[in-house]
Scaffold this active site. Structure first.
Site, mmCIF file in Angstrom:
data_model
loop_
_atom_site.group_PDB
_atom_site.id
_atom_site.type_symbol
_atom_site.label_atom_id
_atom_site.label_comp_id
_atom_site.label_asym_id
_atom_site.label_seq_id
_atom_site.Cartn_x
_atom_site.Cartn_y
_atom_site.Cartn_z
ATOM 1 C CB CYS A 49 -0.922 -0.034 1.213
ATOM 2 S SG CYS A 49 -1.595 1.556 1.708
ATOM 3 C CB CYS B 197 0.532 1.677 4.125
ATOM 4 S SG CYS B 197 -1.170 1.112 3.956
#
Length: 663
Positions: free
Chosen positions: A41, A44
């Site tokens: 991600c 993230c």
């Protein structure tokens, strides 16, 4: 368990299990801040690398929370994802020491904005859990509905957010929407929405209540996105949309309006297909456009650019690549502008990559590899490289559909790749899927359009080698399939062709075996070698084959090996050949009663004379037998003329007469 908080650093994420985090939160009378992430991600990673390490983040989170993070795809992550209903990444939870959820925030952001979103979760009356329960009781006033809608937007709860939005619109007036507390909701509504139009029509009031910087940033970002969206696939009436935006901006006092106008000019030219104008605007130092808008416009026009224009765009790209930040940004720009370099190239653009690099690129671009397996001494390889692969139509086809690479099978990683792909002849061309599996394989070249058609077979699941391999390994033993697969392997010089043909031969009835559909089994020595069941069947059913294929075709097949052996004898000067071998060949020829028997026996007689070495005897034999011989005249001339090089002038003249007459 001992732990301590280090101040003057970023967020202190502790290596604890979820139960350990609950126990620690209870002991220290704190809440838990839980980061739910995945390794792939992007947002993230941004939070981990750019936000949480900041001192300001550490000063806020460390005193208030026990901070933990869990990979949602490893360890106890999947169970926690199921328990708390994680649907997107990153998701952040504020959790009480008893394990219940107090607040949810989905998505990251810059440190100040992110802290403000978390702060709402610390305040019970703006936390998601409190507002959820209050909403269920049906006792919310306008202020609470606004707070609830903001919390739902932060939690990325689209369904509930839509429901609450409808209730808000029913009770709020425009003057309510212009207040500061409603702004977080306004910010989520983009270009063309009613709320966006409200901001445009009341920009002075919004600037006064919210602040000029925030309002102008909102307008700029939404107009910028709206302009970009006109280039998306399926955009409705992009030219009309751009014109509408231009009219709206003309009546709007916006600080960075010049940048939006510059983007409008660029994207409008791209939408209209004006390649020259886009190149001109992209080339200007003072164009006012960011590199991503320029790249987007150029990429949109790539199919319309001529080779000359693609070359100029590729050269222009060097400037952007040079100024790009190292890492993903630079790599992305290199890929984009390499595409223009390839488009500008005449002929196939072979990239200088290792096999692993090529495979990685194939995965990234979702293309197959076209691999030219060649050697430096191979004539057909050189012909393909110099005459065929340099053609414009050939290049356009291959550059569009493949990542093209070539490897010398005798250098570097070539020998290993040769084993991997089963290369047994040159040139061999291999088409490889992005996962590394073979899609198709071809041996031998061909002229441009003919070669393209051969390669196009790789697009057809019924013809691609890789599909056939899969079908065969999965147990497909349909007769038509086995016949097709065996012939494909035969063309590739693959020894597995014999095994597949044997399987087919066993399944065929006697009537099917003499059918023209399966003649290829008997026609090729590789599939019906001497002494095999297939050859025995051919000899035993010769009359039937004569009827279905024609006597001349069948006799040619039966005599092919004998004629090849005789020609090889003629080619090997000085080799000891036992006279008994000529006797054996003579006996075999006569027993077969072939239509070209006289030709073969003539070659036997000439072979005996050649091995005898007496020039006069050789010449006399040639004068007698050559009228009967039907063989490759060019090779015969080459093989036989060498015997007379040591003869007398008379003998040479005599040979010349024979050669002129028969060869």
């Amino acid at each position: 368990m001992l732990s301590f908080t280090v101040f003057g650093q970023g967020v202190n994420f502790e290596h604890l299990t979820f139960d350990e985090a609950l126990a620690k939160a209870k002991a220290e009378n704190k809440l838990i801040f839980m980061d739910c992430y995945t390794t792939w991600c992007g947002p993230c990673k941004y939070m981990t690398e750019n936000v949480f390490p900041q001192e300001k983040a550490g000063e806020y989170f460390n005193p208030k929370f026990v901070c933990v993070k869990f990979d949602m795809e490893k360890g106890e992550g999947p169970e926690l994802a199921k328990r708390f209903g994680v649907r997107a990444y990153p998701t952040f939870f504020i959790i009480r020491p008893d394990g219940t959820m107090q607040h949810t925030v989905v998505g990251g952001g810059e440190v100040d904005d992110f802290i403000a979103r978390i702060e709402k979760g610390l305040n019970e009356k703006t936390s998601l859990d409190y507002l959820n329960k209050l909403y269920e009781k049906g006792k919310m006033n306008k202020k609470q509905l606004i707070a609830y809608q903001i919390a739902l937007l932060d939690a990325y709860d689209k369904a509930k957010s839509t429901e609450v939005s409808e209730k808000l619109n029913a009770v709020l007036k425009d003057k309510d929407k212009m207040k500061k507390e409603y702004w977080p909701i306004m910010e989520n509504d983009g270009y063309g929405s009613d709320n966006f139009k409200l901001v445009v029509n009341n920009v002075v009031t919004f600037r006064k209540n919210i602040g000029k910087e925030k309002v102008d940033s909102y307008l700029y970002n939404n107009y910028s996105r709206a302009i970009d969206n006109t280039m998306r696939r399926g955009a409705k009436e992009p030219a009309a949309q751009l014109n509408q935006i231009r009219q709206e901006l003309a009546n709007l006092d916006l600080e960075k309006k010049d940048q939006l106008t510059a983007k409008l000019d660029l994207i409008e030219a791209a939408v209209n297909g004006d390649v020259e104008k886009v190149i001109a605007l992209a080339s200007r130092e003072d164009s006012g456009n960011d590199v991503w808008s320029i790249v987007s416009a150029l990429t949109t026009l790539k199919p319309k650019a001529t080779k000359e224009q693609a070359g100029r765009i590729a050269a222009l790209g060097n400037k952007f690549i040079e100024n790009a930040a190292p890492g993903r940004e630079k790599a992305y720009l290199e890929t984009v502008f390499e595409g223009f370099k390839i488009a500008a190239h005449t002929g196939i653009y072979f990239q200088e990559l290792t096999y692993e690099q090529a495979l990685e690129k194939a995965k990234q671009q979702r293309k197959r590899l076209f691999i030219d397996c060649y050697t430096s001494w191979c004539g057909p390889c050189q012909y393909m490289a110099n005459k065929v692969f340099t053609q414009e139509n050939v290049g356009d086809f291959f550059n569009k559909n493949f990542i093209c690479v070539k490897y010398d099978m005798e250098k570097g990683e070539g020998p290993e790749l040769g084993k991997k792909f089963g290369v047994r002849a040159y040139p061999t061309f291999v088409i490889v899927n992005p996962d590394g599996s073979i899609r198709h394989k071809l041996v031998g070249g061909g002229e441009g359009e003919e070669f393209i058609k051969r390669v196009e077979e790789s697009f057809d699941d019924e013809k691609a080698l890789g599909t056939s391999i899969t079908k065969y390994n999965e147990g497909n033993r349909d007769k038509a399939f086995l016949a097709s697969y065996a012939q494909t392997l035969l063309d590739l010089y693959d020894p597995a062709a014999k095994d597949v043909a044997n399987e087919l031969f066993i399944t065929l009835s006697d009537e099917e075996k003499v059918s023209p559909d399966y003649w290829f089994i008997f026609d090729r020595k590789e599939l019906s070698p001497k002494g095999s069941d297939a050859e025995k069947f051919l000899l035993a059913n010769r009359a039937k084959f004569n009827a279905t294929k024609g006597k001349e075709v069948v006799d040619t097949r039966l005599s092919k090996d004998l004629q090849r052996e005789l020609m090889e004898i003629l080619a090997t000067k000085g080799q000891a050949i036992k006279a008994t071998r000529f006797d054996e060949i003579t006996k075999e020829v006569k027993s077969l009663k072939l239509s070209n028997e006289k030709s073969l026996l003539g070659l036997v007689a000439i072979g005996r004379a050649v091995k005898n070495g007496n020039v006069d005897r050789f010449l006399a034999t040639c004068e007698k037998e050559m009228p009967k011989v039907k063989a490759d005249k060019r090779l015969l001339n080459y093989y036989l003329s060498q015997l007379t090089t040591r003869g007398t002038d008379a003998q040479k003249a005599r040979w010349k007469k024979i050669a002129d007459k028969y060869l």
